[in-house]
Write an enzyme that holds these catalytic residues in place. Structure first.
Site, mmCIF file in Angstrom:
data_model
loop_
_atom_site.group_PDB
_atom_site.id
_atom_site.type_symbol
_atom_site.label_atom_id
_atom_site.label_comp_id
_atom_site.label_asym_id
_atom_site.label_seq_id
_atom_site.Cartn_x
_atom_site.Cartn_y
_atom_site.Cartn_z
ATOM 1 N N SER A 165 30.720 63.213 -22.065
ATOM 2 C CA SER A 165 30.492 64.540 -22.670
ATOM 3 C C SER A 165 29.142 65.145 -22.298
ATOM 4 C CB SER A 165 30.654 64.483 -24.194
ATOM 5 O OG SER A 165 31.982 64.112 -24.536
ATOM 6 N N ASN B 61 33.115 63.657 -11.753
ATOM 7 C CA ASN B 61 34.390 62.937 -11.699
ATOM 8 C C ASN B 61 35.472 63.909 -12.149
ATOM 9 O OD1 ASN B 61 36.600 61.315 -12.003
ATOM 10 N ND2 ASN B 61 35.753 60.065 -13.665
ATOM 11 N N GLU C 135 29.111 54.438 -19.601
ATOM 12 C CA GLU C 135 29.974 55.465 -20.191
ATOM 13 C C GLU C 135 30.586 54.917 -21.480
ATOM 14 O OE1 GLU C 135 31.236 58.497 -17.042
ATOM 15 O OE2 GLU C 135 32.740 56.928 -17.009
ATOM 16 N N LYS D 173 38.582 63.474 -12.222
ATOM 17 C CA LYS D 173 39.753 62.808 -12.817
ATOM 18 C C LYS D 173 41.032 63.386 -12.205
ATOM 19 C CE LYS D 173 36.873 61.791 -16.747
ATOM 20 N NZ LYS D 173 36.755 61.467 -18.154
ATOM 21 N N GLY E 73 35.063 62.553 -23.122
ATOM 22 C CA GLY E 73 36.050 63.579 -23.436
ATOM 23 C C GLY E 73 36.123 63.932 -24.909
ATOM 24 N N GLU F 222 39.074 54.761 -18.006
ATOM 25 C CA GLU F 222 40.457 55.251 -17.993
ATOM 26 C C GLU F 222 41.342 54.380 -17.099
ATOM 27 O OE1 GLU F 222 39.370 59.271 -17.090
ATOM 28 O OE2 GLU F 222 38.518 59.468 -19.098
ATOM 29 N N GLY G 219 34.533 66.506 -17.668
ATOM 30 C CA GLY G 219 35.002 67.866 -17.940
ATOM 31 C C GLY G 219 34.081 68.963 -17.436
ATOM 32 N N HIS H 172 36.372 52.476 -14.048
ATOM 33 C CA HIS H 172 36.286 53.554 -15.036
ATOM 34 C C HIS H 172 37.128 53.172 -16.260
ATOM 35 C CE1 HIS H 172 36.624 57.395 -17.031
ATOM 36 N NE2 HIS H 172 35.585 57.787 -16.326
HETATM 37 P P1 13P Z 1 33.558 63.737 -19.865
HETATM 38 O O1 13P Z 1 32.274 64.275 -19.251
HETATM 39 O O2 13P Z 1 34.708 64.672 -19.761
HETATM 40 O O3 13P Z 1 33.307 63.198 -21.236
HETATM 41 O O4 13P Z 1 33.969 62.463 -18.960
HETATM 42 C C1 13P Z 1 33.037 61.491 -18.699
HETATM 43 C C2 13P Z 1 33.597 60.566 -17.696
HETATM 44 O O5 13P Z 1 34.494 59.799 -17.981
HETATM 45 C C3 13P Z 1 33.048 60.615 -16.337
HETATM 46 O O6 13P Z 1 33.528 59.572 -15.561
#
Ligand code: 13P
Length: 256
Positions: A218, A13, A171, A15, A177, A102, A240, A100
């Site tokens: 993460s 992802n 998640e 983002k 993150g 976010e 990330g 998600h």
């Molecule tokens: P990170 O791997 O950056 O923690 O993000 C996870 C995520 O939200 C994947 O959708």
């Protein structure tokens, strides 16, 4: 390994990251290095909307699937800034993220809206990857399972006869993150809970054993092998660490 029952899936992802030229470089790097011997692992990437054409073009003929990061539940119309399932499918997507954390945080998406998005995805032949997970406060208050159950039931409620053409991503918000990956034990406990819940739902039942339950939060090349070794963890939704194709490839390699 996921008990040999389910094919692992590793999804990236991106983002709100990367520009077209960077996305093209990423796709070429992944294609050239993706070991064919690892075809046992499914791979998908979720770029921002403006990157979909370049990513779909660069990945044509590869086994790497492309997905959107969100969709609107309506077919089309007056929804400025939104994207429809038909538009995603037309752009080469076969997957879409729904709910998600976010999106829930930045756009106030409710559990009920996430369900309508998942239903819209299925209408357009897209596989919804439904995201759910508890916040740190909810975990500390001992409410993790209650939150997961509420999110899951709401997401599946509008899916007629609950077709099993969906996947879940657990998640935990506190792991996204933050560099604080859930331990394999914590992630497995949540995944096992979700699979038991699915197995008890009318219209899913025994098919729950075949559904993909990904972990996200993460994930790194170092943490992936311990997580994928858990019985109910079928792969990853990587944020990330997916931006660097070498890290993403290392996670794929560690998942097969
Ligand atoms: P990170 O791997 O950056 O923690 O993000 C996870 C995520 O939200 C994947 O959708």
């Amino acid at each position: 390994m996921s008990g040999g029952r389910r094919r692992p899936l590793v999804a990236g992802n991106w983002k709100m990251n990367l520009l077209q030229a960077e996305a093209a470089v990423w796709c070429r790097a992944l294609r050239s290095d993706l070991p064919t011997s690892k075809a046992a692992v499914g791979v998908a990437v979720f770029p921002s909307f403006p990157l979909l054409p370049v990513v779909a073009r660069e990945l044509t003929g590869s086994s790497i699937a492309v997905g959107g990061q969100d969709l609107h539940p309506a077919e089309k119309g007056a929804h400025t800034g939104d994207v429809s399932g038909a538009q995603l499918a037309d752009a080469g997507c076969t997957w879409v993220l729904c709910g998600h954390s976010e999106r829930r945080r930045d756009h106030g998406e409710s559990d009920e809206l996430v369900g309508r998005k998942a239903a819209a995805a299925l209408r357009h032949g897209l596989t919804p990857l439904i995201c759910l997970g508890e916040t740190r406060d909810e975990r500390q208050a001992g409410r993790t399972f209650e939150v997961l159950e509420r999110q899951l039931r709401a997401a599946l409620a509008p899916l007629d006869s609950r077709p099993v053409g969906f996947a879940l991503a657990y998640e935990p918000v506190w792991a996204i993150g933050t560099g604080e990956t859930a331990t394999p034990e914590i992630a497995q406990e949540a995944h096992a809970f979700l699979r038991r819940l699915l197995a008890g739902l009318e219209g899913v039942g025994p098919a729950a054993e075949g559904l993909s339950l990904l972990y996200g939060g993460s994930v790194t090349p170092d943490s992936a092998p311990g997580l994928i070794a858990q019985a109910d963890i079928d792969g990853f939704l990587v944020g990330g660490a997916s931006l660097d194709p070498r890290n993403f490839l290392a996670i794929i390699r560690g998942s097969g």
